[in-house]
Write a protein that holds these residues in place. Sequence first.
Motif, PDB file in Angstrom:
ATOM      1  N   UNK A  31       0.822  -1.217   0.000  1.00 38.81           N
ATOM      2  CA  UNK A  31       0.000   0.000   0.000  1.00 38.81           C
ATOM      3  C   UNK A  31       0.851   1.260   0.000  1.00 38.81           C
ATOM      4  N   UNK A  32       2.062   1.169   0.551  1.00 45.03           N
ATOM      5  CA  UNK A  32       2.946   2.335   0.595  1.00 45.03           C
ATOM      6  C   UNK A  32       3.962   2.336  -0.534  1.00 45.03           C
ATOM      7  N   UNK A  33       3.832   1.366  -1.454  1.00 44.21           N
ATOM      8  CA  UNK A  33       4.689   1.359  -2.630  1.00 44.21           C
ATOM      9  C   UNK A  33       5.876   0.423  -2.573  1.00 44.21           C
ATOM     10  N   UNK A  34       6.030  -0.299  -1.463  1.00 42.59           N
ATOM     11  CA  UNK A  34       7.156  -1.233  -1.338  1.00 42.59           C
ATOM     12  C   UNK A  34       6.703  -2.613  -1.799  1.00 42.59           C
ATOM     13  N   UNK A  35       6.725  -2.817  -3.096  1.00 40.35           N
ATOM     14  CA  UNK A  35       6.198  -4.081  -3.639  1.00 40.35           C
ATOM     15  C   UNK A  35       7.025  -5.287  -3.219  1.00 40.35           C
ATOM     16  N   UNK A  36       8.299  -5.092  -2.904  1.00 42.32           N
ATOM     17  CA  UNK A  36       9.119  -6.204  -2.429  1.00 42.32           C
ATOM     18  C   UNK A  36       8.563  -6.777  -1.131  1.00 42.32           C
ATOM     19  N   UNK A  37       7.981  -5.912  -0.297  1.00 46.29           N
ATOM     20  CA  UNK A  37       7.380  -6.385   0.952  1.00 46.29           C
ATOM     21  C   UNK A  37       6.267  -7.384   0.662  1.00 46.29           C
ATOM     22  N   UNK A  38       5.521  -7.120  -0.387  1.00 49.50           N
ATOM     23  CA  UNK A  38       4.409  -8.004  -0.754  1.00 49.50           C
ATOM     24  C   UNK A  38       4.932  -9.387  -1.138  1.00 49.50           C
ATOM     25  N   UNK A  39       5.932  -9.424  -2.003  1.00 49.17           N
ATOM     26  CA  UNK A  39       6.436 -10.713  -2.471  1.00 49.17           C
ATOM     27  C   UNK A  39       7.114 -11.490  -1.344  1.00 49.17           C
ATOM     28  N   UNK A  40       7.887 -10.798  -0.505  1.00 47.97           N
ATOM     29  CA  UNK A  40       8.567 -11.478   0.585  1.00 47.97           C
ATOM     30  C   UNK A  40       7.589 -11.925   1.670  1.00 47.97           C
ATOM     31  N   UNK A  41       6.686 -11.019   2.054  1.00 48.54           N
ATOM     32  CA  UNK A  41       5.739 -11.349   3.119  1.00 48.54           C
ATOM     33  C   UNK A  41       4.878 -12.546   2.775  1.00 48.54           C
TER      34      UNK A  41
END
Length: 461
Positions: free
Chosen positions: A172-182
């Motif tokens: 939601x804040x633009x850190x798409x890497x967080x999505x893939x890792x999480x």
Amino acid sequence: MSSTEKISDIETGTDTSPRGSASADTYAEERRTTEGPVYTVSGGDWDDVLSDAEHDDRMVINMGPQHPSTHGVLRLVLEMEGETVTQLRSVIGYLHTGIEKNCEYRTWTQGVTFVTRMDYLAPLSTEMAYCLAVEKLLGIQAPPRAELLRVMLLEINRIGSHLVYIATGGMELGATTAMTLGFREREVVLHLLEHLTGLRMNHAFIRPGGLAQDMPDDYQEAVAEFVKTMEERLPLYDKLFTGQPIWRNRLKDVGFLPVDACLSLGVTGPVLRSAGLPWDLRKTEPYSRYDEFKFDVPTSTDADCWARYLIRVQEMRESLKIIKQALKKLADEGPGPVMVDDAKVAWPAQLSLGSDGLGNSLEHVRKIMGQSMESLIHHFKLVTEGFKVPPGQAYAAVESPRGELGAHLVSDGGTRPLRVHVREPSFINLQSMPAMAEGGLVADVIAAIASIDPVMGGVDR
């Protein structure tokens, strides 16, 4: 009066009903159907709320409910002056399922399959609170092995829930890497839960009196491997986010909510602990042998989104500590029952799976079908009617990943609940949105929502 005239009256705000003009603001419009009256509920005081914004300097916009940053089905009505939010109101109800009411039409055991679908990111927490309340009404306690396994499952589930917080909040804040890792790590959690309980989500595994069945033979190795994997991967989140200046700047000093505001609004969980109060039911009001475990309750006094992020990351580490202790205790204490020794309650734990992994064990089928008519009758009545619970009411609460999750159950002495109400932390915590967001930038609204980590299935239960 014709339908055209009726529509005209509604549009102009006049009330020609027999109830009189004074009732226009009190009663919703109704129409009669074969199943009874159907009411059309208007927006209540929305006209008054938005009337202040009817000038050039401010505008009213809807954020959601079809918005990727409002968790799918949350609507926020924002009154804005430039980029600054001057007024905010949360609008809920887009995911309403009537779970609590549905429980009144099912047996006490079947109720577990409903409540587990409220907070679908931490279903075991809801199951736990519900079953603790049922057990309090029954005057029973789950066996020691079942209580340890419950703790282990709850902490595995807590890690999975916090991983979704990082994944979705980061996206939601633009850190798409967080999505893939999480979601990569959460998939490990779901695989493990599927191996232990049979289902990835909505397990219905914690039952009144204990657990649905014991763990698989290799559960010690599977859980130990999970702990090892998470201990290797959690430092990566510190490298990517905790030490990341952009991530820090987006969260630091945003969504401020001091401890007195938390207490006034009934806010619990990481949001309350980020304001400095170490209120965690696992420590303050221990349940299910939590008092036997050594772990810390992370707190902060910053009371902002950044503190809530740090607390949740640290809570995952503490959960790993608890899981390792649970594994050791289970190994030391050895095998044992996972359901109370009461034939009137202990269904379906005794119905262990057959060798094919499907259906009931052949021994049980042979007994109830070929050797004992009484066993067959008892089995049939217990499955179809359920067990009776003494009249009374009980409240039991657990520390879910989002805060205090409590179940208030009322029994009239029958085989079904008379009333079921769940104190859902997402619903309570969402009250803090205006206090967090008003006066800040619209971009910070997203960070504030993410820091509350609401699950709308719990809000709209």
